[in-house]
Design an enzyme around this catalytic site. Sequence first.
Site, PDB file in Angstrom:
ATOM      1  N   GLU A   8      22.855 -16.607   3.451  1.00 12.97           N
ATOM      2  CA  GLU A   8      24.116 -16.422   4.183  1.00 12.97           C
ATOM      3  C   GLU A   8      24.490 -14.949   4.281  1.00 12.97           C
ATOM      4  OE1 GLU A   8      25.652 -18.450   5.979  1.00 12.97           O
ATOM      5  OE2 GLU A   8      24.518 -20.228   5.431  1.00 12.97           O
ATOM      6  N   TYR A  55      34.072 -16.860   4.212  1.00  9.92           N
ATOM      7  CA  TYR A  55      32.967 -17.467   4.952  1.00  9.92           C
ATOM      8  C   TYR A  55      31.819 -17.841   4.007  1.00  9.92           C
ATOM      9  CZ  TYR A  55      28.640 -17.978   7.340  1.00  9.92           C
ATOM     10  OH  TYR A  55      27.436 -18.481   7.710  1.00  9.92           O
ATOM     11  N   ASP A  94      32.430 -18.263  11.126  1.00  7.22           N
ATOM     12  CA  ASP A  94      31.797 -16.973  11.400  1.00  7.22           C
ATOM     13  C   ASP A  94      31.963 -16.711  12.903  1.00  7.22           C
ATOM     14  OD1 ASP A  94      30.035 -18.692  12.602  1.00  7.22           O
ATOM     15  OD2 ASP A  94      28.236 -17.865  11.664  1.00  7.22           O
TER      16      ASP A  94
END
Length: 365
Positions: A60, A143, A161
């Site tokens: 991520e 996030y 995002d």
Amino acid sequence: MVSTSSRARPKKKSTPHRKHAHDVPDPQGIRRLLLAWYRKVRRDLPWRRTQDPYAIWLSEVMLQQTRVETVIPYYARFLEAFPTVLALAEAPLDRVLGAWSGLGYYRRARMLHEGAQELARSYAGELPRTSAALRGIRGIGPYTAGAVASIAFGEAAALVDGNVHRVLARLYAIDEDDAKTRKRAWEIAEQLVKGEAPGDFNQALMELGATVCTPRPKCDECPVASQCRALAEGRETSLPRPKKRPEVPTLERTAMVVERPDRAVLLARCGPEGRFAGLWEPPMVDGAVGAKAFGLGSAVAAGEVVHVLTHRRLQVHVLRGSEGAKAPKVAPEYAEHRWVLPADAKDIGVSTLCRKVLRKAGLAW
Ligand code: SF4
């Protein structure tokens, strides 16, 4: 609240999807359609083959601002070099930046390293299992916390995002400025994620934004077209409202490249603050200056390199020392400097800008 009035609809050729304009969007419908679609079309990506929270966290972080195809080889190499949180926490920052070299946005690597050290100190190298606790770790924002908590631990934690922001702004026809759209998108994401398989659902939203609801949306291929208010209103390409971008200033700098006969180049390490913190580069100073600024009598102008960052544009004049291996003067802002052989560059953080400057000076780095 979003109006369902049809008066706002421009006169545009009707498509089969637009006939549902009065009913959309229906959160349960969106969930069902998106999950079914994702399970059918999901791309087989390395980080989708693991349940290791650390590997998911790493993916991520790497994927922020960076394309999937670029990330894949870095992800594999990074995990090989630092297979666990503890291995990463114990590694010197130079090695971590070295493994990140070329991926850009080096702040991500520094924060990942600091986060791993905090996890080693406070959580015995394990990632905490909730988004709230994850957000308490240095470098893990809402996030990333939502992504790790939902994908690795199955928590119904939302995430937004850039891609998800675009998808939700269109599905719900949010016609606000960027900050308000972002806030509203988070509220919607929090409603939508509640239900079965939150990790898959979040990935489905991201996948839709990455492959179908792109800046130029492919609405004909979209599994939630029947739920999309922007499509129903003919506004699929005008939403979300474009973000106002401030003009990017240009900063002029001069770099001095000096090479020894054994091919080692004098590099300086940037101090702990700023965009290039901890990274190595040929010594630079602000402005368009000559060899004297580096304590040298002469140099050859090798050309210019332009490097665009998020908030500024760097215009670097490249000088190549012409007095053999005489070391240039290095500005005091640098943390340290030393001669580095090209073969040793993999063990330190060398930015893309640094490689561009060295290549402009005629060196094969
Ligand atoms: Fe709506 Fe088109 Fe985006 Fe699907 S691809 S969500 S129909 S704008």
